[in-house]
Design a protein around this motif. Structure first.
Motif, PDB file in Angstrom:
ATOM      1  N   LYS A  23       0.805  -1.204   0.003  1.00 17.81           N
ATOM      2  CA  LYS A  23      -0.183  -0.124   0.147  1.00 17.81           C
ATOM      3  C   LYS A  23       0.925   1.510  -0.095  1.00 17.81           C
ATOM      4  CE  LYS A  23      -3.483   2.345   2.798  1.00 17.81           C
ATOM      5  NZ  LYS A  23      -4.435   2.215   3.823  1.00 17.81           N
ATOM      6  N   ASN A  24       1.920   1.001   0.789  1.00 19.69           N
ATOM      7  CA  ASN A  24       2.780   2.596   0.956  1.00 19.69           C
ATOM      8  C   ASN A  24       3.839   2.570   0.003  1.00 19.69           C
ATOM      9  OD1 ASN A  24       1.735   3.176   3.469  1.00 19.69           O
ATOM     10  ND2 ASN A  24       2.978   1.911   4.483  1.00 19.69           N
ATOM     11  N   GLU A  27       2.138   3.773  -3.748  1.00 20.26           N
ATOM     12  CA  GLU A  27       1.562   5.122  -3.806  1.00 20.26           C
ATOM     13  C   GLU A  27       2.517   5.688  -4.913  1.00 20.26           C
ATOM     14  OE1 GLU A  27      -0.290   7.348  -2.485  1.00 20.26           O
ATOM     15  OE2 GLU A  27      -1.244   5.610  -1.146  1.00 20.26           O
ATOM     16  N   SER A  29       3.369   8.737  -5.828  1.00 21.21           N
ATOM     17  CA  SER A  29       4.325   9.855  -5.567  1.00 21.21           C
ATOM     18  C   SER A  29       5.354   9.055  -5.067  1.00 21.21           C
ATOM     19  CB  SER A  29       3.903  10.639  -4.427  1.00 21.21           C
ATOM     20  OG  SER A  29       3.400   9.857  -3.106  1.00 21.21           O
ATOM     21  N   ASN A  30       5.332   8.054  -4.098  1.00 20.69           N
ATOM     22  CA  ASN A  30       6.624   7.183  -3.686  1.00 20.69           C
ATOM     23  C   ASN A  30       7.297   6.634  -4.646  1.00 20.69           C
ATOM     24  OD1 ASN A  30       8.048   6.301  -1.403  1.00 20.69           O
ATOM     25  ND2 ASN A  30       7.281   4.107  -2.143  1.00 20.69           N
TER      26      ASN A  30
END
Length: 245
Positions: A23-24, A27, A29-30
């Motif tokens: 999930k992180n 992202e 942007s990540n």
């Protein structure tokens, strides 16, 4: 198939960690920040490693029950071969005792003994043991012994002895192993518990003496183990407590 609660909980935790990581990490942007960096490549590898770990856990959970069932079936078949069905009306797999065996050089510090009972009375016992010093390694066996210490049967479970020579210890290859039926510490002296080449009672094989020699010695030690615990084994109430209580 069902897996045990500890394994199931472990899988749940791994899946939760993996979901949070994805999930992180996914992202937009990540990903944009990481794409040009070494962390991006490392993250991909870590993600695949974590996924592989979870899948391995799921596979283990789904096959563990089948493996245990097959092992139980194989053990039950072995028990049937060395303890006649007429001698018991109980489930020997569920009627066991554990005795210390470190002093007998049979491959285990403790040995599980399967108890045969008829109308509640112990008629025989059965247990696995090992000749650790066969020609090509350990020779794993199982023996049935009646309450008086007479051998009911012996079978070789596994070995790495030379095909065509040492493998005659298998019941499927020769009747050598059947020569132990009816033998005991009472009807053979210690010296007779050896192959004929060593002055004993039992045949050796042409071109293979070590395999039968070490098998005979291990069977003799298994009888010594039974003798040492005979009182407790044939009368569990007065001796050791059953493992299933």
């Amino acid at each position: 198939m069902r897996c045990d609660p500890a394994t199931f909980q472990c899988l749940k935790e791994k899946i939760a960690v993996y979901r949070e990581f994805l999930k992180n990490w996914l992202e937009p942007s990540n990903l944009e920040k990481l794409r040009p960096t070494l962390k991006f490549q490392t993250g991909i590898l870590a993600g695949f490693a974590l996924l592989a770990s979870v899948l391995l856990g799921v596979t283990n959970c789904s096959t563990e029950g089948a493996i245990q069932q097959r092992l139980a079936e194989d053990l039950a078949k072995s028990l049937e071969e060395v303890v006649p069905a007429a001698l018991h009306d109980n489930d020997m797999l569920q009627d066991t005792l554990t005795i210390p065996s470190a002093d007998y050089n049979i491959g285990a510090n403790k040995t599980t003994v399967y108890i045969a009972k008829k109308s509640g009375d112990v008629t025989a016992v059965c247990f696995k043991f090992t000749a650790p010093d066969g020609y090509s390694g350990a020779i794993n066996m199982i023996a049935g012994i009646d309450r008086n210490g007479n051998i009911l049967g012996v079978r070789v479970l596994s070995h790495k002895e030379t095909p065509g020579l040492g493998d005659k210890i298998e019941a499927a290859k020769s009747d050598w192993i059947s020569n132990f039926v009816g033998r005991s510490l009472d009807n053979l002296s210690a010296a007779q518990w050896a192959v004929k080449k060593d002055g004993g009672e039992f045949d050796q094989f042409a071109g293979a003496t070590i395999t039968p020699r070490k098998s005979v010695q291990a069977i003799y030690r298994s009888l010594q183990l039974f003798k040492a615990h005979q009182a407790q084994l044939i009368n569990p109430v007065a001796g050791l407590s059953p493992d299933n209580e």
